[in-house]
Write a protein that holds these residues in place. Structure first.
Motif, short mmCIF file in Angstrom:
data_model
loop_
_atom_site.label_atom_id
_atom_site.label_comp_id
_atom_site.label_asym_id
_atom_site.label_seq_id
_atom_site.Cartn_x
_atom_site.Cartn_y
_atom_site.Cartn_z
N PHE A 1 0.84 -1.20 0.00
CA PHE A 1 0.00 0.00 0.00
C PHE A 1 0.87 1.25 0.00
CE2 PHE A 1 0.62 -1.09 4.49
CZ PHE A 1 1.03 0.13 5.02
N ASP B 1 -2.54 5.59 2.08
CA ASP B 1 -3.61 4.58 2.17
C ASP B 1 -3.91 4.23 3.62
OD1 ASP B 1 -3.77 4.50 -0.56
OD2 ASP B 1 -2.51 2.72 -0.78
N ASP C 1 -7.27 3.78 1.55
CA ASP C 1 -7.46 2.45 0.94
C ASP C 1 -7.09 1.36 1.95
OD1 ASP C 1 -7.80 0.31 -0.71
OD2 ASP C 1 -6.48 1.01 -2.30
#
Length: 217
Positions: free
Chosen positions: A99, A103, A109
């Motif tokens: 990631f 994130d 995310d």
């Protein structure tokens, strides 16, 4: 005007949500087992400062991350997350398995964050399996060496016994001790350290019971 999602998109989103829940549970369990933690609920809340992630890398490969910032400051959090990502690369994860800092830091995310942790979990299992296989091979090699050593030892002992038996004179001796050994316990020659050279006896003298032999004479 917002376009409503079609049936296929709705199904896809549902599958993605279910997959994320499964991966999240796997990631949480891995963190619990590796770090002996008791965490539940919002995973972002536990991981956003990067401390647990840095500890996870050091658990998998001790000494990888030298310093872990524990102050509640943005700089330390970013530095921890960056150190984690670098450590994950060193362990063998690819870029598409990692990631990005934002994130996790901004929770942009979280499914990708969970994906990275799951990839680490699978990598860790592979490393453990490889290590176990190596230990098994090492143990097997050691056992084979012991077997060969035992066979060679028995073979050498057998050869020494034959040589000792051949060293015994064919004529009758008047030595009472030698007569007893020759008639009753021939194999004890191995334990009494007889001195011999070739197939002829050289100064046959037992290393023990010298006084006893003199008295018998």
């Amino acid at each position: 005007m917002t376009r409503s999602k079609g049936t296929s998109e709705v199904v896809y989103d549902k599958i993605q949500q279910e997959q994320f829940k499964d991966d999240e549970q796997e990631a949480i369990q891995f963190l619990k087992d590796a770090l002996n933690l008791s965490i539940s609920g919002d995973l972002h809340k536990h991981l956003k400062d990067g401390v647990y992630l840095c500890k996870l890398i050091n658990k998998l490969k001790p000494g990888t991350i030298k310093h872990i910032g524990k102050k509640d400051l943005l700089f330390f959090k970013m530095d921890n997350i960056t150190s984690f990502l670098q450590g994950a690369r060193q362990l063998g994860l690819n870029e598409f398995q990692l990631f990005r800092t934002t994130d996790l830091l901004e929770a942009k995310d979280m499914p990708m964050v969970v994906h990275t942790i799951v990839c680490l979990s699978k990598l860790y299992e592979k490393l453990k399996a490889a290590e176990k296989e190596t230990e098994t091979e090492t143990t097997s090699d050691s056992s084979q060496k012991d077997i060969f050593t035992d066979k060679n030892t028995l073979k050498n002992a057998s050869n020494e016994t034959k040589a000792l038996m051949q060293a015994i004179p064919s004529q009758t001796t008047t030595d009472p001790l030698f007569t007893i050994l020759n008639q009753r316990m021939p194999f004890c020659l191995v334990q009494m350290n007889w001195k011999f050279e070739g197939n002829r006896t050289k100064d046959i003298k037992p290393t023990h019971h010298t006084k006893h032999t003199k008295n018998m004479r």
